[in-house]
Design a protein around this motif. Sequence first.
Motif, short mmCIF file in Angstrom:
data_model
loop_
_atom_site.label_atom_id
_atom_site.label_comp_id
_atom_site.label_asym_id
_atom_site.label_seq_id
_atom_site.Cartn_x
_atom_site.Cartn_y
_atom_site.Cartn_z
N THR A 1 12.02 57.68 55.60
CA THR A 1 12.76 56.49 55.98
C THR A 1 12.06 55.76 57.11
O THR A 1 12.00 54.52 57.12
N LEU B 1 8.83 55.71 57.72
CA LEU B 1 7.70 55.01 57.12
C LEU B 1 8.16 53.76 56.38
O LEU B 1 7.59 52.68 56.50
N LEU B 2 9.18 53.95 55.59
CA LEU B 2 9.67 52.87 54.72
C LEU B 2 10.12 51.67 55.54
O LEU B 2 9.72 50.53 55.28
N THR C 1 9.37 50.92 58.61
CA THR C 1 8.23 50.34 59.31
C THR C 1 7.48 49.37 58.40
O THR C 1 7.18 48.24 58.79
N GLN C 2 7.18 49.82 57.20
CA GLN C 2 6.39 48.97 56.31
C GLN C 2 7.18 47.75 55.87
O GLN C 2 6.65 46.63 55.80
N LEU C 3 8.44 47.96 55.57
CA LEU C 3 9.29 46.86 55.16
C LEU C 3 9.38 45.82 56.27
O LEU C 3 9.26 44.62 56.03
N PHE D 1 13.70 42.34 60.25
CA PHE D 1 14.79 43.11 59.68
C PHE D 1 16.13 42.84 60.35
O PHE D 1 17.15 42.68 59.68
N VAL E 1 11.78 45.75 48.50
CA VAL E 1 12.63 46.93 48.35
C VAL E 1 12.45 47.53 46.96
O VAL E 1 12.37 48.75 46.80
N LEU F 1 8.87 49.17 46.80
CA LEU F 1 8.69 50.38 47.61
C LEU F 1 9.62 51.50 47.18
O LEU F 1 9.25 52.67 47.21
N LEU F 2 10.84 51.14 46.77
CA LEU F 2 11.81 52.20 46.50
C LEU F 2 12.48 52.12 45.14
O LEU F 2 12.33 53.01 44.31
N LEU F 3 13.21 51.05 44.92
CA LEU F 3 14.16 51.06 43.80
C LEU F 3 13.50 51.23 42.45
O LEU F 3 14.04 51.92 41.57
N ASP F 4 12.32 50.62 42.25
CA ASP F 4 11.67 50.75 40.96
C ASP F 4 11.27 52.18 40.63
O ASP F 4 11.01 52.51 39.48
N HIS F 5 11.18 53.00 41.65
CA HIS F 5 10.77 54.38 41.42
C HIS F 5 11.95 55.31 41.21
O HIS F 5 11.77 56.50 41.01
N LEU F 6 13.15 54.76 41.25
CA LEU F 6 14.35 55.58 41.13
C LEU F 6 14.88 55.55 39.71
O LEU F 6 14.92 54.50 39.06
#
Lengths: 155, 155
Positions: free
Chosen positions: A26, A28-29, A31-33, A45, A126, A129-134
């Motif tokens: 989280t 890392l995520l 920070t990058q976002l 943010f 988003v 980085l995250l949702l497409d991999h879920l």
Amino acid sequence: MTTTAERSLASNVTKAEAWRAYFETTALLTTQLEKLMKAESGLDFGDFNLLLVLSETPGQRLRLGELAKAVAFGPGRLTYRIDQLVRRGLVERRPCPEDRRGFEAVLTPEGHRALRRARPLHARHVNDLLLDHLTDEQAQMLLEVFGPLRSRLTS
Amino acid sequence: MTTTAERSLASNVTKAEAWRAYFETTALLTTQLEKLMKAESGLDFGDFNLLLVLSETPGQRLRLGELAKAVAFGPGRLTYRIDQLVRRGLVERRPCPEDRRGFEAVLTPEGHRALRRARPLHARHVNDLLLDHLTDEQAQMLLEVFGPLRSRLTS
DNA sequence: GTTGAGTAGTTCAGATTTGAAATACCCGTG
DNA sequence: CACGGGTATTTCAAATCTGAACTACTCAAC
């Protein structure tokens, strides 16, 4: 054979690993976002979330205290951030009629536009980085884990 | 009937909700954890994590750059934080033999003790706030979601 | 060995955050 | 209506973080 104690130990180990993975990732995520958002839209943010919360509220207005709770900001931090947004014309600070101690933050048309511009960027990152991999099941599970947790922490 | 488009839309809605729940709740969670940690041990979250990473490394030492990556700190921030820890005697900053540009941070005995004291507090709070409310399957899933994500973000 | 592009860390100024007062107001009780 | 404890927000100084130079070193090519 596997005893209850062993099973519970194994479970705790997994839970500890889960915590580490969740927590470190989280960091890392976000920070990058944050970096991506600040670079591409003018909103970091904090700005984005404040405007987002406001935009979802009836009348696009909210008492400062409520806003602070919603984004988990302390009072000093909120005052500072709202000042910033007011200075940029994205939010108006307006005295509250019912309670002369209070103020409400109101989203201005500029604020609305800024949010509208930033939202697709935010969504894209988003997703990337995250949702497409879920999987759907994983998303569902995240909701089941963090939804109740939110209530627990808020109360 | 349910079309593919509708199904994928529903999925995206859930994913968006999952993101919101995850993101907002994480903010609350870390805020509260931070507060508890700082109050009860003398170590805030940043200190704790730096010492933790060091403690898990062979020789309890790590090049500053590696350390920075591990905790997702920028270089300036790391220098500042390490200065702090050095001043408090929890870490030693030692020039690196193989590369005269570099330094490594070494955990001191004091640092080890401070970490040892803080760890059970940290564990207790993490358990209370999150892990005790998770089923084993949920913990497993968190690991499956955030483990790969960490690799993806790190690379 | 000199040059030059790249890396490790530091420094510095400005921005943001924190935490503890301070201010202004609310509300129930006497 | 005066009192006093509680709430909403601001203020202020000190701590921390950010981003952009800057310094010192490495390494490969000439």
